[in-house]
Design a protein around this motif. Structure first.
Motif: not given
Length: 172
Positions: A35-56, A58-61
């Motif tokens: 939903m975000h179009t602004g680059m700072p917001h999108k980049k921050a959320l992208f980094e969060l998504l890419a950092s998710i390594t909690v148990k489960g 891979r299955e969630a993706w």
């Protein structure tokens, strides 16, 4: 907080998610990213998504990729996946199937993800992936020359993986 137009609010939401987030929240986080179009917001959320390594995670993706709600966003999901530290080697045939279904950009994203897979690979998964490519090439839809070049690169990469498996490397 992640939906806020204020960057500071989004960043605070990200901190909370990093500390207490669960893999079941992945679809909602991804929706915020989309939903975000602004680059700072999108980049921050992208980094969060890419950092998710909690148990489960891979299955969630994988569930996210199979979710019809995100059918049009598969290339974007795969773009995040190849930036994660998660191993999708066991899903190689799924990503090959996706590569032949998607457009040029989606195929490129799949190829990049597949090239980063470290294994081990099961011979059965590599054979399934090879059959998918053979079927695709046999029916050769007119997807354009660029996509065909990516498919050839994908076939060559699979052949290299098969040779490594045959040599006893990367075999589970």
């Amino acid at each position: 907080m992640l939906k806020s137009s204020e960057l500071e609010m989004v960043q605070n939401g990200i901190k909370i998610m990093e500390e207490t987030g669960k893999s079941t929240q992945l679809p909602d986080i991804f929706k915020c990213y989309l939903m975000h179009t602004g680059m700072p917001h999108k980049k921050a959320l992208f980094e969060l998504l890419a950092s998710i390594t909690v148990k489960g995670a891979r299955e969630a993706w994988m569930e996210l990729l199979l979710n019809d709600e995100f059918k049009e966003e598969k290339a974007k999901i795969i773009n995040v996946l190849w930036n994660t530290r998660l191993d999708f080697s066991g899903e190689i045939s799924f990503f090959v199937a996706l590569a032949v279904q998607l457009d040029y950009l989606g195929t490129l994203e799949c190829l990049t993800l597949i090239e980063q897979m470290e294994g081990p690979f099961q011979e059965q998964h590599l054979l399934e992936a090879e059959l998918i490519l053979i079927d695709y090439i046999k029916n050769q839809p007119a997807d354009g020359n660029q996509k065909q070049q990516l498919i050839v690169s994908l076939a060559q990469h699979l052949e290299q993986l098969k040779m490594q498996v045959d040599d006893g490397l990367f075999f589970e």
